[in-house]
Design an enzyme around this catalytic site. Structure first.
Site, PDB file in Angstrom:
ATOM      1  N   LYS A 125       2.425   0.388 -13.648  1.00  0.00           N
ATOM      2  CA  LYS A 125       1.961   0.159 -12.282  1.00  0.00           C
ATOM      3  C   LYS A 125       2.196  -1.293 -11.925  1.00  0.00           C
ATOM      4  O   LYS A 125       2.257  -2.145 -12.818  1.00  0.00           O
ATOM      5  CB  LYS A 125       0.460   0.452 -12.174  1.00  0.00           C
ATOM      6  CG  LYS A 125      -0.020   0.700 -10.763  1.00  0.00           C
ATOM      7  CD  LYS A 125       0.095   2.163 -10.410  1.00  0.00           C
ATOM      8  CE  LYS A 125      -0.276   2.472  -8.991  1.00  0.00           C
ATOM      9  NZ  LYS A 125      -0.328   3.935  -8.774  1.00  0.00           N
ATOM     10  N   ASP A 165       2.467   3.109  -3.421  1.00  0.00           N
ATOM     11  CA  ASP A 165       1.034   3.334  -3.600  1.00  0.00           C
ATOM     12  C   ASP A 165       0.396   2.750  -2.331  1.00  0.00           C
ATOM     13  O   ASP A 165       1.075   2.666  -1.295  1.00  0.00           O
ATOM     14  CB  ASP A 165       0.531   2.645  -4.884  1.00  0.00           C
ATOM     15  CG  ASP A 165      -0.872   3.086  -5.286  1.00  0.00           C
ATOM     16  OD1 ASP A 165      -1.013   4.178  -5.861  1.00  0.00           O
ATOM     17  OD2 ASP A 165      -1.857   2.362  -5.021  1.00  0.00           O
TER      18      ASP A 165
HETATM   19  P1  NDP Z   1      -1.834   4.335   1.991  1.00  0.00           P
HETATM   20  O1  NDP Z   1      -1.642   2.887   2.002  1.00  0.00           O
HETATM   21  O2  NDP Z   1      -0.834   5.208   2.644  1.00  0.00           O
HETATM   22  O3  NDP Z   1      -3.260   4.711   2.595  1.00  0.00           O
HETATM   23  C1  NDP Z   1      -4.421   4.197   2.050  1.00  0.00           C
HETATM   24  C2  NDP Z   1      -5.589   4.670   2.892  1.00  0.00           C
HETATM   25  O4  NDP Z   1      -6.792   4.362   2.215  1.00  0.00           O
HETATM   26  C3  NDP Z   1      -5.647   3.960   4.229  1.00  0.00           C
HETATM   27  O5  NDP Z   1      -6.205   4.800   5.192  1.00  0.00           O
HETATM   28  C4  NDP Z   1      -6.565   2.785   3.930  1.00  0.00           C
HETATM   29  O6  NDP Z   1      -7.250   2.259   5.056  1.00  0.00           O
HETATM   30  C5  NDP Z   1      -7.553   3.438   2.992  1.00  0.00           C
HETATM   31  N1  NDP Z   1      -8.128   2.404   2.124  1.00  0.00           N
HETATM   32  C6  NDP Z   1      -7.467   1.575   1.299  1.00  0.00           C
HETATM   33  N2  NDP Z   1      -8.309   0.733   0.708  1.00  0.00           N
HETATM   34  C7  NDP Z   1      -9.525   1.057   1.178  1.00  0.00           C
HETATM   35  C8  NDP Z   1     -10.811   0.537   0.935  1.00  0.00           C
HETATM   36  N3  NDP Z   1     -11.010  -0.493   0.102  1.00  0.00           N
HETATM   37  N4  NDP Z   1     -11.872   1.149   1.557  1.00  0.00           N
HETATM   38  C9  NDP Z   1     -11.673   2.179   2.408  1.00  0.00           C
HETATM   39  N5  NDP Z   1     -10.461   2.699   2.687  1.00  0.00           N
HETATM   40  C10 NDP Z   1      -9.417   2.139   2.076  1.00  0.00           C
HETATM   41  O7  NDP Z   1      -1.988   4.732   0.449  1.00  0.00           O
HETATM   42  P2  NDP Z   1      -1.825   6.175  -0.236  1.00  0.00           P
HETATM   43  O8  NDP Z   1      -2.259   7.256   0.671  1.00  0.00           O
HETATM   44  O9  NDP Z   1      -0.476   6.226  -0.837  1.00  0.00           O
HETATM   45  O10 NDP Z   1      -2.852   6.031  -1.446  1.00  0.00           O
HETATM   46  C11 NDP Z   1      -4.206   6.453  -1.366  1.00  0.00           C
HETATM   47  C12 NDP Z   1      -4.763   6.653  -2.756  1.00  0.00           C
HETATM   48  O11 NDP Z   1      -4.007   7.651  -3.432  1.00  0.00           O
HETATM   49  C13 NDP Z   1      -4.712   5.430  -3.661  1.00  0.00           C
HETATM   50  O12 NDP Z   1      -5.832   5.468  -4.537  1.00  0.00           O
HETATM   51  C14 NDP Z   1      -3.458   5.652  -4.488  1.00  0.00           C
HETATM   52  O13 NDP Z   1      -3.519   4.974  -5.718  1.00  0.00           O
HETATM   53  C15 NDP Z   1      -3.532   7.155  -4.675  1.00  0.00           C
HETATM   54  N6  NDP Z   1      -2.281   7.837  -5.004  1.00  0.00           N
HETATM   55  C16 NDP Z   1      -1.173   7.708  -4.210  1.00  0.00           C
HETATM   56  C17 NDP Z   1      -0.022   8.408  -4.507  1.00  0.00           C
HETATM   57  C18 NDP Z   1       1.179   8.378  -3.633  1.00  0.00           C
HETATM   58  O14 NDP Z   1       2.128   9.102  -3.909  1.00  0.00           O
HETATM   59  N7  NDP Z   1       1.201   7.593  -2.567  1.00  0.00           N
HETATM   60  C19 NDP Z   1       0.057   9.255  -5.715  1.00  0.00           C
HETATM   61  C20 NDP Z   1      -1.185   9.390  -6.428  1.00  0.00           C
HETATM   62  C21 NDP Z   1      -2.290   8.676  -6.080  1.00  0.00           C
HETATM   63  P3  NDP Z   1      -6.789   0.865   5.728  1.00  0.00           P
HETATM   64  O15 NDP Z   1      -5.598   1.198   6.541  1.00  0.00           O
HETATM   65  O16 NDP Z   1      -7.971   0.457   6.510  1.00  0.00           O
HETATM   66  O17 NDP Z   1      -6.491  -0.077   4.592  1.00  0.00           O
HETATM   67  O1  2IT Z   2      -0.669   6.805  -8.421  1.00  0.00           O
HETATM   68  C1  2IT Z   2       0.435   7.380  -8.385  1.00  0.00           C
HETATM   69  O2  2IT Z   2       0.670   8.349  -9.104  1.00  0.00           O
HETATM   70  C2  2IT Z   2       1.442   6.892  -7.441  1.00  0.00           C
HETATM   71  N1  2IT Z   2       1.165   5.967  -6.689  1.00  0.00           N
HETATM   72  C3  2IT Z   2       2.810   7.503  -7.430  1.00  0.00           C
HETATM   73  C4  2IT Z   2       3.652   6.962  -8.542  1.00  0.00           C
HETATM   74  C5  2IT Z   2       5.098   7.373  -8.523  1.00  0.00           C
HETATM   75  O3  2IT Z   2       5.813   6.839  -9.388  1.00  0.00           O
HETATM   76  O4  2IT Z   2       5.519   8.189  -7.716  1.00  0.00           O
END
Ligand code: NDP
Ligand code: 2IT
Length: 444
Positions: A125, A165
């Site tokens: 990561k 992420d």
């Molecule tokens: P994005 O940046 O697309 O969206 C993040 C969302 O979470 C936004 O709405 C953001 O709000 C909100 N957020 C972030 N930090 C906070 C906080 N401290 N308190 C409240 N809301 C918060 O990210 P993703 O959707 O890609 O990721 C979301 C989660 O999923 C993370 O934990 C990530 O690690 C996990 N994840 C992502 C994957 C992927 O493929 N993208 C795969 C597996 C897990 P704001 O705009 O206000 O910051």
């Molecule tokens: O937390 C996660 O699994 C991700 N942000 C996606 C990682 C990836 O390599 O697609």
């Protein structure tokens, strides 16, 4: 003191102040107790001591000049935690809260998640404390180019393959890829989540959210339930949240709430998916803008308030430790029967305990959000073959992968005497494959 207790104590001593990393290590290691008992060869090989120490951690300066010609300096990270079963794989997070402890917790979780996908990917990561919020495209590009100017020497299609992420989506991946290709003079699958015109995979964008719903659907169907006519709350409103909403609605659920770090919306009529996608993905607006289009919906300040809304199924898809004990108790009191983690470690350990004690079905993130990285691995395969699969081919592989993860995780829980505890099952099943690969490869 037990072998596991000792290892946890050393992690806390050797990594002071890294609270999230301690939390993730404790959560995994404590559930491995029955495995370590049954397999003394792991302790003899010092397996846990090696597992909790990253193979390599890189921290670097990211200097860049913003649009106003002001010099900015951020800190970059890449933690290459474990490569026993494949090249390091995992996302990049750009958020002001990013520090080494957070990247280490995410990289550590990624080891087991990636193992559960059944695909050959190790755990890593990275990211930066750069805050993309409110920045222009130019500033984002300049930052990404500077970030990659150091990162490129540590990664490669067969070494380490970053992805998105929090704060890193298609736009950022594009700028990062462009700079990598320019410096290396190599067109290779070094990043995933790429755009469809330059090597991306269909369905990668949707994969984490869709995969979460496929997993939760398996979990609730095993108890005779379904998404049909259920009310669902989804926290966050980013990539994972958006596509969890779409798939949950396709399965007949009514999604009533979403949030961001400022507040949450409640729409008793059910979220309008097209408007949500337009607002968040294309216009890059705040979730509060939704109520201007849908006056029947309410906006409330404070993101954690979302858990006070009664719902059948809760899907935390924002960030770590966003759902605490008190929120869990409120959800239980309001009749919530299933929780699926779309984010990484969104429920605190105390919240998870509340769910288990109250018979709430609980899907742990390292299993339920593995769909994103699984399709990333499929993107790597397509890049190697110089070929691409259709949306339906990728989506159907994703569905099969999520079903298999559910089956493996619940079987591991049963085999080690913690039936229905999918969190323990995920840790055990993810660990076994990595541990056996490490054993086979000697003391490395
Ligand atoms: P994005 O940046 O697309 O969206 C993040 C969302 O979470 C936004 O709405 C953001 O709000 C909100 N957020 C972030 N930090 C906070 C906080 N401290 N308190 C409240 N809301 C918060 O990210 P993703 O959707 O890609 O990721 C979301 C989660 O999923 C993370 O934990 C990530 O690690 C996990 N994840 C992502 C994957 C992927 O493929 N993208 C795969 C597996 C897990 P704001 O705009 O206000 O910051
Ligand atoms: O937390 C996660 O699994 C991700 N942000 C996606 C990682 C990836 O390599 O697609």
């Amino acid at each position: 003191m037990t072998y596991i207790g000792n290892v946890i104590e050393n992690v806390i001593r050797n990594n002071p102040g890294e609270m999230e990393f301690h939390q993730a290590v404790r959560e995994v290691l404590e559930s491995l107790e029955p495995v370590i008992e049954r397999h003394p060869e792991y302790a003899r090989a010092g397996l846990l001591e090696r597992l909790v120490e990253p193979e390599r951690q890189v921290m670097f300066r990211v200097p860049w000049m913003d649009e106003q010609n002001k010099v900015r300096v951020n800190r970059g990270f890449r933690v290459q935690f474990n490569s026993a079963i494949g090249p390091y794989k995992g996302g990049l997070r750009f958020h002001p809260t990013v520090n080494l402890g957070i990247i280490k917790f995410l990289a550590f979780e990624q080891i087991f998640k990636n193992s559960l996908t059944g695909l050959p990917i190790g755990g890593g990561k990275g990211g930066s404390d750069f805050d993309p919020r409110g920045k222009s495209d130019t500033d984002i590009m300049r930052f990404c180019q500077s970030f990659m100017t150091e990162l490129y020497r540590h990664i490669g299609a067969d070494t380490d393959v970053p992805a998105g992420d929090i704060g890193v989506g298609a736009r950022e991946i594009g700028y990062l890829f462009g700079q990598y290709k320019r410096i290396r003079n190599a067109y290779e699958g070094v990043l995933t989540g790429k755009g469809l015109t330059y090597g991306g995979s269909l369905a990668r964008k949707e994969a984490t959210g869709y995969g979460l719903i496929y997993f939760v659907d398996e979990m609730i169907q095993a108890k005779g339930k379904s998404f049909e006519n259920r009310t669902v709350s989804v926290s966050g409103s980013g990539n994972v949240a958006i596509y969890a909403v779409e798939k949950a609605q396709q399965l007949g659920a009514k999604v009533i709430a979403l949030s961001d770090s400022d507040g949450y919306i409640y729409d008793p009529a059910g979220i309008d998916f097209q408007d949500l996608r337009q607002l968040k993905e294309i216009d890059r607006q705040r979730i509060s803008a939704y109520v201007k289009l849908h006056p029947q919906a309410e906006y409330h300040k404070g993101s954690t308030g979302i858990w006070t809304i009664p719902c059948d199924i809760a899907l935390p898809c924002a960030t770590q430790n966003e759902l605490n004990k008190e929120a869990a108790e409120t959800l239980v009191k309001n009749g919530c029967f299933a929780v699926g983690e779309g984010a990484n470690m969104p429920a605190t350990p105390e919240a998870v305990r509340v769910f288990h004690q109250n018979g709430v079905l609980f899907a742990p993130g390292k299993a339920s959000n593995a769909g994103g990285v699984a399709v990333s691995a499929l993107e790597m395969s397509q890049n190697s073959m110089r070929y691409s699969w259709s949306f339906e081919e990728v989506n159907s592989k994703l569905k099969t992968i999520m079903k298999n993860i559910y089956l493996n995780v619940s079987e591991a829980a049963r085999e080690y005497g913690c039936q229905d505890n999918l969190a323990a099952g995920a840790n055990i099943a993810g660990f076994r494959k990595v541990a056996d690969a490490m054993l086979a490869q000697g003391i490395v």
